[in-house]
Design an enzyme around this catalytic site. Structure first.
Site, PDB file in Angstrom:
ATOM      1  N   GLU A 195      42.607  25.206  62.550  1.00  0.00           N
ATOM      2  CA  GLU A 195      42.911  23.955  61.842  1.00  0.00           C
ATOM      3  C   GLU A 195      41.860  22.873  62.058  1.00  0.00           C
ATOM      4  O   GLU A 195      42.190  21.743  62.422  1.00  0.00           O
ATOM      5  CB  GLU A 195      44.312  23.450  62.255  1.00  0.00           C
ATOM      6  CG  GLU A 195      45.389  24.470  61.937  1.00  0.00           C
ATOM      7  CD  GLU A 195      46.779  24.075  62.432  1.00  0.00           C
ATOM      8  OE1 GLU A 195      46.950  22.947  62.903  1.00  0.00           O
ATOM      9  OE2 GLU A 195      47.686  24.931  62.347  1.00  0.00           O
ATOM     10  N   GLU A 215      50.865  33.140  59.712  1.00  0.00           N
ATOM     11  CA  GLU A 215      51.992  32.328  60.187  1.00  0.00           C
ATOM     12  C   GLU A 215      53.041  32.150  59.091  1.00  0.00           C
ATOM     13  O   GLU A 215      53.626  31.073  58.933  1.00  0.00           O
ATOM     14  CB  GLU A 215      51.498  30.951  60.666  1.00  0.00           C
ATOM     15  CG  GLU A 215      50.438  31.034  61.744  1.00  0.00           C
ATOM     16  CD  GLU A 215      50.100  29.695  62.386  1.00  0.00           C
ATOM     17  OE1 GLU A 215      50.848  28.714  62.195  1.00  0.00           O
ATOM     18  OE2 GLU A 215      49.074  29.637  63.082  1.00  0.00           O
TER      19      GLU A 215
END
Ligand code: 9MR
Length: 355
Positions: A163, A270
């Site tokens: 991220e 995820e």
């Protein structure tokens, strides 16, 4: 685990939409002992994965049994994060993460490690380092060498950097970016490769599933690394999505395919699918959710370079996205609070079979 060797020979048709009610009507068809996600994934040369933190594995027998029975990949959700393994500078604690890796190995599951470098879940000592580039480079290389070195030979993959991108696709102004510069990702991957040359090194991010500036920014970042000879082997597309804003399957497929052209593996890392609680009856919401699980899993199965579909959790009993105690609660995961397969779970199985 066989590679997806025959994948390129498979038909690359776009997934066909299933009628929204199919899953509810067809559930009986799936109530067959022995038809586990991992068996179906293995037939495709893939991993069906679930992430968990330490608690459910320790405390919940049903969780443990479902994980071991149904999945052939395990993602360590929190226990390899810097805050957990390296809470004070130079003091490492691998107690929980080691137990989790041992659990996975005992049940013939591969481990997806998460994460070596992320600006969240960082202990405070990082901000107290001397404000020099060298000081931060030194601390970061020690962290990555120690953690990746500790798990040498035990993991299938590492999320090396997590991220690091803004919504517009540019690098976020994190501590690493400000003090080291835009090449901090390159260094992180090189340090990990130095100590564990066989583990696959991934860049992992969210909101980069479909055609959008962030997905393009991620591709540009990764392609730059490949061009510079940085040891990167894969890309994690997180896929925390919602029914109302699900990625169009053709866009997700095109996104995965462009990484294949760079010689990179992709994993859906995820997956969770939320659904607006006011969007129809419980049955309708479960069914719509199943369609999205189906579409995303099927795109993964049909892509020749996608090796895993991993959900961020397993059962709604331990759901990080839990939204209260409504009677008609529809969580975001494939198993409900009592470990019954939701339509989403059947949908994943169908996608592994039909893709
Ligand atoms: O599910 C994780 C939650 O338990 C942690 O408190 C949180 C902060 O460490 O991280 C969550 O996991 C995130 C993952 O590490 C990166 N992608 C988004 C996940 C959900 O927020």
């Amino acid at each position: 685990m066989a590679k997806k060797a025959k994948a390129s020979a498979r038909k690359k048709a776009a997934p066909k939409k299933r009628a929204a009610t199919d899953y509810l009507a067809d559930i009986g068809e799936w109530m067959v002992p022995g038809v586990h996600l991992r068996t179906l994934a293995e037939k495709k040369g893939m991993f069906a994965g679930a992430a968990s933190s330490y608690g459910p594995i320790q405390e919940d027998v049903q969780f443990r049994e479902t994980l071991a029975r149904e999945y052939n990949m395990f993602a360590v959700a929190n226990e390899m994060k810097c805050l957990r393994v390296h809470p004070e500078r130079g003091c490492y604690d691998f107690t929980q993460s080691d137990e989790m890796v041992a659990f996975a190995r005992a049940h013939d599951m591969q481990v997806h490690g998460h994460v070596l470098l992320w600006h969240i879940s960082q202990p405070a000592w990082w901000t107290q380092l001397p404000a020099t580039r060298e000081g931060l480079m030194d601390a970061l290389s020690q962290h990555i060498h120690t953690v990746a070195g500790h798990f040498h030979g035990k993991l299938y993959a590492w999320d090396v950097v997590n991220e690091s991108l803004e919504g517009d696709g540019t690098l976020s102004p994190t501590l690493w970016y400000r003090r080291i510069g835009p090449d901090y990702c390159d260094h992180a991957f090189r340090w990990a490769h130095e100590v564990d040359p066989d583990v696959k090194l991934f860049y992992n991010d969210f909101a980069a599933e479909s055609k959008c500036p962030k997905a393009d920014g991620m591709y540009k970042l990764v392609r730059g690394m490949v061009d510079r000879g940085v040891p990167i082997h894969g890309v994690g597309i997180q896929a925390h999505v919602s029914v109302e804003n699900a990625p169009p399957p053709d866009e997700l497929a095109a996104n995965i395919e462009r990484y294949d052209k760079l010689g990179l593996e992709v994993q859906i890392t995820e997956l969770t699918v939320s659904v607006d609680p006011d969007n129809g009856t419980k049955e309708e919401r479960l069914s719509k959710q199943a369609q999205v699980y189906y579409d995303i899993t099927r795109v993964g199965v049909e892509a020749k370079n996608c090796t895993a579909v991993i959900t961020w959790g397993l059962s709604d009993k331990h759901n990080w996205e839990r939204d209260g105690e409504r009677d008609d609660y529809v969580g975001t995961l494939p198993w409900d609070q009592r470990y019954r397969q939701k339509p989403a779970c059947y949908a994943m199985k169908r996608a592994f079979m039909e893709g």
